[in-house]
Design an enzyme around this catalytic site. Structure first.
Site, short mmCIF file in Angstrom:
data_model
loop_
_atom_site.label_atom_id
_atom_site.label_comp_id
_atom_site.label_asym_id
_atom_site.label_seq_id
_atom_site.Cartn_x
_atom_site.Cartn_y
_atom_site.Cartn_z
N THR A 2 0.81 -1.24 0.00
CA THR A 2 0.00 0.00 0.00
C THR A 2 0.84 1.28 0.00
OG1 THR A 2 -0.10 0.17 2.41
CG2 THR A 2 -1.83 -1.16 1.36
N TRP A 3 2.10 1.16 -0.40
CA TRP A 3 2.94 2.37 -0.45
C TRP A 3 2.33 3.33 -1.48
CZ3 TRP A 3 8.72 2.49 -2.41
CH2 TRP A 3 9.33 3.66 -1.96
N ASP A 10 -0.23 -4.92 3.64
CA ASP A 10 0.98 -4.36 4.25
C ASP A 10 0.96 -2.83 4.13
OD1 ASP A 10 3.98 -4.69 5.08
OD2 ASP A 10 4.00 -3.30 3.39
N TYR A 55 3.96 5.64 5.27
CA TYR A 55 3.35 5.83 3.94
C TYR A 55 2.30 6.94 3.99
CZ TYR A 55 5.45 1.21 3.07
OH TYR A 55 6.31 0.15 2.97
N GLN A 111 11.00 -8.43 6.54
CA GLN A 111 10.48 -8.00 5.24
C GLN A 111 11.60 -7.29 4.49
OE1 GLN A 111 7.61 -4.48 3.91
NE2 GLN A 111 6.43 -6.06 4.94
N TYR A 148 9.27 -7.47 -0.48
CA TYR A 148 8.66 -6.19 -0.92
C TYR A 148 9.19 -5.79 -2.30
CZ TYR A 148 12.51 -3.02 0.89
OH TYR A 148 13.67 -2.34 1.15
N LEU A 192 7.71 -6.50 -7.89
CA LEU A 192 7.63 -6.18 -9.32
C LEU A 192 8.71 -5.19 -9.72
CD1 LEU A 192 3.73 -5.91 -9.53
CD2 LEU A 192 5.18 -7.86 -10.12
N1 LIG Z 1 9.67 -2.59 4.17
C1 LIG Z 1 10.04 -1.67 3.31
O1 LIG Z 1 11.01 -0.92 3.52
C2 LIG Z 1 9.29 -1.53 2.01
C3 LIG Z 1 9.86 -0.79 0.97
C4 LIG Z 1 9.13 -0.69 -0.22
C5 LIG Z 1 7.90 -1.31 -0.36
N2 LIG Z 1 7.36 -2.00 0.69
C6 LIG Z 1 6.03 -2.65 0.60
O2 LIG Z 1 6.01 -3.47 -0.58
C7 LIG Z 1 4.91 -3.07 -1.40
C8 LIG Z 1 5.19 -3.35 -2.86
O3 LIG Z 1 6.33 -2.65 -3.32
P1 LIG Z 1 6.23 -1.36 -4.25
O4 LIG Z 1 4.97 -0.60 -3.99
O5 LIG Z 1 7.53 -0.67 -4.08
O6 LIG Z 1 6.23 -1.89 -5.73
P2 LIG Z 1 5.80 -3.16 -6.58
O7 LIG Z 1 4.77 -3.95 -5.89
O8 LIG Z 1 7.04 -3.84 -7.01
O9 LIG Z 1 5.16 -2.45 -7.87
C9 LIG Z 1 4.03 -1.63 -7.80
C10 LIG Z 1 3.72 -1.09 -9.17
O10 LIG Z 1 3.41 -2.17 -10.06
C11 LIG Z 1 2.12 -1.95 -10.67
N3 LIG Z 1 1.48 -3.27 -10.78
C12 LIG Z 1 1.01 -4.04 -9.78
N4 LIG Z 1 0.53 -5.20 -10.27
C13 LIG Z 1 0.69 -5.16 -11.61
C14 LIG Z 1 0.39 -6.05 -12.68
N5 LIG Z 1 -0.17 -7.23 -12.45
N6 LIG Z 1 0.68 -5.66 -13.95
C15 LIG Z 1 1.27 -4.46 -14.19
N7 LIG Z 1 1.59 -3.57 -13.23
C16 LIG Z 1 1.30 -3.92 -11.95
C17 LIG Z 1 1.38 -1.00 -9.77
O11 LIG Z 1 0.46 -0.25 -10.53
P3 LIG Z 1 -1.00 0.21 -10.03
O12 LIG Z 1 -0.87 0.73 -8.63
O13 LIG Z 1 -1.39 1.24 -11.04
O14 LIG Z 1 -1.94 -0.97 -10.09
C18 LIG Z 1 2.52 -0.15 -9.21
O15 LIG Z 1 2.84 0.88 -10.13
C19 LIG Z 1 4.73 -1.58 -1.05
O16 LIG Z 1 3.53 -1.06 -1.53
C20 LIG Z 1 4.88 -1.64 0.44
O17 LIG Z 1 3.69 -2.11 1.06
C21 LIG Z 1 8.05 -2.14 1.87
#
Ligand SMILES: NC(=O)c1ccc[n+]([C@@H]2O[C@H](COP(=O)([O-])OP(=O)(O)OC[C@H]3O[C@@H](n4cnc5c(N)ncnc54)[C@H](OP(=O)(O)O)[C@@H]3O)[C@@H](O)[C@H]2O)c1
Length: 289
Positions: free
Chosen positions: A21-22, A50, A55, A165, A193, A196
């Site tokens: 949910t970032w 998450d 965020y 994580q 995390y 993608l």
């Molecule tokens: N612990 C930490 O320090 C940390 C750091 C970074 C992230 N996180 C957590 O991990 C989560 C995921 O990482 P992230 O937000 O960095 O990036 P991610 O999940 O790698 O990628 C998100 C992006 O991919 C797109 N997307 C999602 N599913 C898709 C699909 N099936 N086909 C095409 N595009 C797709 C989304 O678009 P749309 O939104 O337009 O659908 C968004 O732009 C975060 O949201 C957060 O909760 C934790």
């Protein structure tokens, strides 16, 4: 087909793909659409949600709270505390603020977002206290490399952490050298995390256009994102030990991600991906965002 589950140390089973949910609650999309997207994810079995106090300065937790108003029992709720909350009273206050924004009495899993100056052992003691009070059910850490994890495991409550994580995707495999094998030995599931690789900027596009990946996707009539997720959650030493938390706000993306849960890559596909994106042969520093 059965969906894969990751097992917490007490036997609790969680579906291997959840929802990140970032950037929610930052006004990038209409709030109602963000809430509806999370609810749709729950409908599709993406049970783990998450979030983090960081965020959107609490905005993401508020969106999650709104989505869970009618659906709290369907979700396994994870949030993270900033390491700047030092001292027991500040840690308790941070947790209570998160509970208010999330509109719930209990957080399922409370994580230290990354290591700060405050001693890990003291953070764990406060987390243990929050668990005893019923404000959180489990606790864990995030962004800790092997050295910090060993220090953590040297403390009594540190050994009760249920996860670490960390960043993990096909183009960032550093954890496979020592962190992941150690976590498997400790029977501690991994939360992956950015599965993608959205953080990679221009390299994200070249990853998503890589011919090995696009060929496997085309052959299966799947998306590249589904292959990336199926790869992250692939069994390790015969068990599902990795839970991926892709963030998606479009309904189409959520459906795509939910469908990836039952996608099992063949040995041949895994070998092709290994060749194109080799695992590390020596220790490399933990990748962070
Ligand atoms: N612990 C930490 O320090 C940390 C750091 C970074 C992230 N996180 C957590 O991990 C989560 C995921 O990482 P992230 O937000 O960095 O990036 P991610 O999940 O790698 O990628 C998100 C992006 O991919 C797109 N997307 C999602 N599913 C898709 C699909 N099936 N086909 C095409 N595009 C797709 C989304 O678009 P749309 O939104 O337009 O659908 C968004 O732009 C975060 O949201 C957060 O909760 C934790």
């Amino acid at each position: 087909m059965d969906i894969p589950h990751v097992r917490l140390p007490d036997g609790t089973l969680l579906p291997a793909i959840g929802q990140g949910t970032w950037h929610l609650g930052e006004g990038r999309k209409a709030r109602r659409d963000e809430v509806d997207a999370l609810i749709h994810g729950l409908d599709r079995g993406l049970k783990v949600i998450d979030t983090a106090e960081m965020y959107g300065n609490g905005g993401s937790e508020e969106v999650v709270g709104e989505a869970l108003k009618q659906r709290r029992d369907d979700a396994f709720l994870v949030t993270k505390m900033l390491p700047g909350n030092t001292g027991h009273n500040n840690i308790v206050s941070a947790c209570e603020r998160s509970l208010r924004r999330l509109q719930t009495d209990v957080i399922d899993l409370y994580l230290l977002h990354w290591r700060g100056a405050y001693p890990l052992e003291a953070v764990m003691e406060s987390f243990g206290h929050l668990r005893d009070e019923g404000k959180i059910r489990y606790f864990g850490v995030s962004n800790l490399d092997i050295g910090d994890m060993k220090e953590l495991r040297g403390t009594q409550l540190g050994r009760e952490c249920v996860t670490n994580q960390v960043l993990y995707h096909l183009a960032s495999r550093g954890i496979e050298f020592s962190l992941r094998p150690s976590m498997a030995r400790w029977e501690m599931p991994l939360m992956a995390y950015s599965p993608l690789a959205q953080h990679m900027g221009k390299s994200h596009q070249s990853l998503h256009r890589d011919s090995v990946l696009t060929d496997i996707a085309a052959h299966r009539n799947a998306s590249v994102e589904q292959i990336l997720l199926a790869w992250v959650i692939r069994p390790y030493q015969g068990h599902h030990t990795t839970l991926a938390i892709p963030k998606a706000t479009s309904i189409e993306h959520i459906d795509d991600n939910a469908d990836a849960m039952t996608m099992v890559l063949t040995d041949h596909e895994l070998a092709l991906l290994d060749e194109a994106f080799p695992a590390p042969k020596q220790k490399v520093p933990l990748d962070l965002i």
